[in-house]
Design an enzyme around this catalytic site. Structure first.
Site, PDB file in Angstrom:
ATOM      1  N   HIS A 138      37.269  30.307  40.545  1.00 29.01           N
ATOM      2  CA  HIS A 138      35.980  29.967  41.149  1.00 29.01           C
ATOM      3  C   HIS A 138      34.877  29.844  40.086  1.00 29.01           C
ATOM      4  O   HIS A 138      35.159  29.786  38.898  1.00 29.01           O
ATOM      5  CB  HIS A 138      35.632  30.969  42.246  1.00 29.01           C
TER       6      HIS A 138
ATOM      7  N   GLU B  27      33.538  37.554  43.331  1.00 30.84           N
ATOM      8  CA  GLU B  27      34.853  37.346  42.713  1.00 30.84           C
ATOM      9  C   GLU B  27      34.723  36.552  41.418  1.00 30.84           C
ATOM     10  O   GLU B  27      35.373  36.859  40.417  1.00 30.84           O
ATOM     11  CB  GLU B  27      35.771  36.602  43.682  1.00 30.84           C
TER      12      GLU B  27
ATOM     13  N   HIS C 143      42.188  36.092  39.886  1.00 28.95           N
ATOM     14  CA  HIS C 143      41.498  36.145  41.168  1.00 28.95           C
ATOM     15  C   HIS C 143      41.409  37.583  41.659  1.00 28.95           C
ATOM     16  O   HIS C 143      42.025  38.497  41.094  1.00 28.95           O
ATOM     17  CB  HIS C 143      42.234  35.303  42.213  1.00 28.95           C
TER      18      HIS C 143
ATOM     19  N   GLU D 169      46.203  38.086  41.946  1.00 26.54           N
ATOM     20  CA  GLU D 169      45.169  38.681  42.794  1.00 26.54           C
ATOM     21  C   GLU D 169      45.119  40.149  42.405  1.00 26.54           C
ATOM     22  O   GLU D 169      45.996  40.942  42.755  1.00 26.54           O
ATOM     23  CB  GLU D 169      45.527  38.518  44.276  1.00 26.54           C
TER      24      GLU D 169
END
Length: 300
Positions: free
Chosen positions: A90, A127, A182, A264
Site C-alpha cells: 500500500h 498498515e 503486509h 501478513e
C-alpha cells in the site's frame, strides 16, 4: 492487508577530580603504593565510562541493532551478487487518490483494483506506515549481508504503484527473491502471521508455473524464521496452523516471474497483535525474521 526517533542516552560522567589528600599521598608513599593508587583511579574512571556507554546506544544505530543475533554472526558479504526486492504494501497517501487506485488492472485470472488503502489499527496506525518501516529495517539488514536491495516504493509516490507494476519491478530487477510486506485486517481474536504463496496459474498474461516451487521454499523459510525471531505463532484463522496460505487471486503473485511471497505479519484489528505492530522493537524483530528467512533461502 497495511518510526521511532533516535534514542539518546545520558551524558558521559565527568572524570572525578583528584583530592588534595590523594596528591599528598602520591608524593609520600613508596612507588608501589603510588602505582596502586593510579591503577585504582584509572580503572574507576574506565568503569564509569563503560557503564554510560552500555546505557546509551549510539544515536546512529537502528533500534535493537546493538544486540547480537545469529544473523549478525554470519559472514558479511555472503549475499553479494543477490538481488532482493522488498514491496512495502500500500501507500500512505492512497486515500487521496481513490480514482487512480480503484482503476482495474489485468492480473491474468481477472481484473482487479490497482491498489487499496490498506488497513489500520483501531487507534489509527496505518498498515502502509508499518510496511514501509519494516521495509527500511529489512533493507538495512540485507545490505549488511552484501545484497542489492530495491523497494517498489519508498514513500516517494503519490499513490501505488499498482499491483501489476509491483510485479514488473521485481521481474525487471531479475530478483532472486521478492517479499511483499503486509499486516492483516481480520476480526478481533484472530491473531498471528501467515505467508501467502503463489498458486499455479496459467491464464491470460499470468504464468506462475516456474515460480511456484521456489516461492514455496522462500515462504516456508520466512514463516519458520519469522516465528522464531518474533516469538509469535502462525495464524489461528488462516493456513490451519502452518503459517502458509496459497492464493491465485493476487496480481502481485500472479504476474511475478521470479520467486515471490507476501507476508501478513499480524492482525492490526486485534488489540494484542496491534500492540506488537506498534512496537519499534517488535518491528525490528519482524524485519530480522524476514531477513533470516530470505538469507536461508538464498543460501540454499
Amino acid at each position: 492487508m497495511s518510526y521511532a526517533g533516535p534514542e539518546f542516552g545520558s551524558p558521559q560522567p565527568r572524570r572525578p577530580r583528584r583530592r588534595p589528600l590523594a596528591v599528598a599521598l602520591a608524593v609520600l608513599v613508596p612507588g608501589a603504593l603510588l602505582g596502586w593508587l593510579v591503577y585504582g583511579g584509572v580503572s574507576g574512571a574506565a568503569d564509569g565510562n563503560g557503564t554510560a556507554a552500555a546505557a546509551s546506544p549510539r544515536a546512529s544505530a537502528p533500534p535493537n541493532a546493538s544486540s547480537t543475533t545469529a544473523e549478525d554472526k554470519k559472514p558479511l558479504g555472503s549475499l553479494r551478487g543477490k538481488v532482493v526486492v522488498i514491496d512495502p504494501g500500500h501507500n500512505l497517501t492512497n486515500f487521496r487518490h481513490t480514482a487512480e487506485i480503484n482503476r482495474k488492472v489485468d492480473i491474468g485470472t481477472n481484473r482487479k483494483e490497482c491498489d487499496t488503502t490498506g488497513t489500520s489499527t483501531n487507534s489509527g496506525y496505518a498498515e502502509a506506515k508499518f510496511t514501509l518501516d519494516v521495509a527500511h529495517r529489512l533493507r538495512t539488514l540485507l545490505e549488511r549481508r552484501g545484497a542489492t536491495v530495491k523497494l517498489t516504493q519508498d514513500g516517494d509516490r503519490p499513490y501505488g504503484p499498482c499491483v501489476d507494476e509491483r510485479a514488473r519491478i521485481g521481474n525487471r530487477a531479475k530478483a532472486d527473491a521478492v517479499v511483499s510486506i503486509h499486516a492483516d485486517g481480520a476480526g478481533a481474536g484472530q491473531r498471528g502471521y501467515h505467508v501467502i504463496l503463489p498458486g499455479r496459474v496459467h491464464q491470460g498474461i499470468a504464468d506462475t508455473r516456474r515460480i511456484v516451487a521456489p516461492s514455496a521454499e522462500l515462504g516456508k523459510s520466512i514463516a519458520h524464521d519469522f516465528g522464531r525471531a518474533t516469538h509469535t505463532a502462525p495464524s489461528n484463522y488462516v493456513g490451519h496452523g502452518t503459517g502458509l496460505d496459497t492464493r491465485t487471486d493476487l496480481g502481485g503473485l500472479n504476474l511475478s516471474k521470479v520467486p515471490k511471497v507476501f507476508i501478513e505479519c499480524a492482525n492490526m484489528r486485534d488489540s494484542k497483535d496491534a500492540a506488537l505492530l506498534t512496537s519499534a522493537a517488535w518491528r525490528q524483530r519482524a524485519a530480522q525474521g524476514i531477513s533470516e528467512g530470505i538469507v536461508s533461502f538464498l543460501r540454499g
